[in-house]
Write a protein that holds these residues in place. Sequence first.
Motif: not given
Length: 362
Positions: A299-307, A333-348
């Motif tokens: 699959g693919q996150v709209p505007g984000g990473h494939a998985f 952390w995939s799909g996480g919130d940028a308010a926290g550290s070590y997050t990737d909002p572009l992931g599932p």
Amino acid sequence: MFRMIPPGLAEAARLTRQGRLKEATALLQGSLAGTRPKPTPARPATRGRIFEVDPATGDATPPGRAGFFSRAQGRPRPAPPLAMPEGARFLRGGFGAAQGERAWRLYIPASLPAGPVPLLVMLHGCTQTPEDFAAGTRMNALAEAEPRLVLYPEQSGTANAQRCWNWFQPGDQRRDQGEPALIAGMVRQVMRDHAVDPRRVHVAGLSAGGAAAAIMGESYPELFAAVGVHSGLACGAAQNLPSALAAMRQGGGTSTVLATARPTIVFHADQDRTVHPVNGDQVMARAGAAGLRAEVERGQVPGGHAFTRTRHSDTAGRVMLEQWLVHGGGHAWSGGDAAGSYTDPLGPDASRAMLDFFRRHG
């Protein structure tokens, strides 16, 4: 037959203990390749065991410094404030036993119904705090939508200078010893003091916390119905600091496979430069993927990473293991919130996927 340890690993371990992480990493890579780079002049040593670094810079947070590294900014920052709905509580507490003591935070949603509810245990990564981990995973907000208690054990700076769970130490990998005993004690404390459904207790973690979650699932199978490992390593992947460095770079040496499949969901990114993605495969293999029927979905996150998502089902069609490989993502952390550290909002969305998986197990 015993496997010989490359000679550079002992020196890499010494450099790591001094906080000279860039040099240790270069030496380790050189040793594995048959070369030995010349160390740069020594910097002042930091106290305690240092074990994970900012993947963007390779630097370690000096012990005692407030805050933690932001993956996006590469510098320390304070934990973000957490907005809570009226009636919600984020309690502070602690647990002590013969093995030591640790603090914790417990989120009690405003929407919590009467009667027994699920409990989710969230183990943060290195340099993180419970507040930071809660913000990055958005697990408290999800607990409002799907009511459950969320327990965040907190690693101390005295136990590990980088506040990493010591997943690579033999004394912290076994039932009723070290950190597993303390985490299990916290869980039982919460279960005693609150209405928790004992069939719906789950544990998840990121990086060192993911490795610790894998250990908890194996050490206390009667306590946890399912496990979530994000960017972590398999239980038994390392037995000391040198083997931990090697496992992070190229996978661990554990070959043990559980007799029966242990419900486990794994997230890992294929561009993770801190914990090699082969470790996600090893978590799945150890959890008992062999003999189960695999179904692969892309699959693919709209505007984000494939998985790529792989589900492993038993003969009754029940999904026992689930693995997500995020294409193009890093150690976050995939799909996480940028308010926290070590997050990737572009992931599932790893948080929602884990809750969906846990709902089917417990």
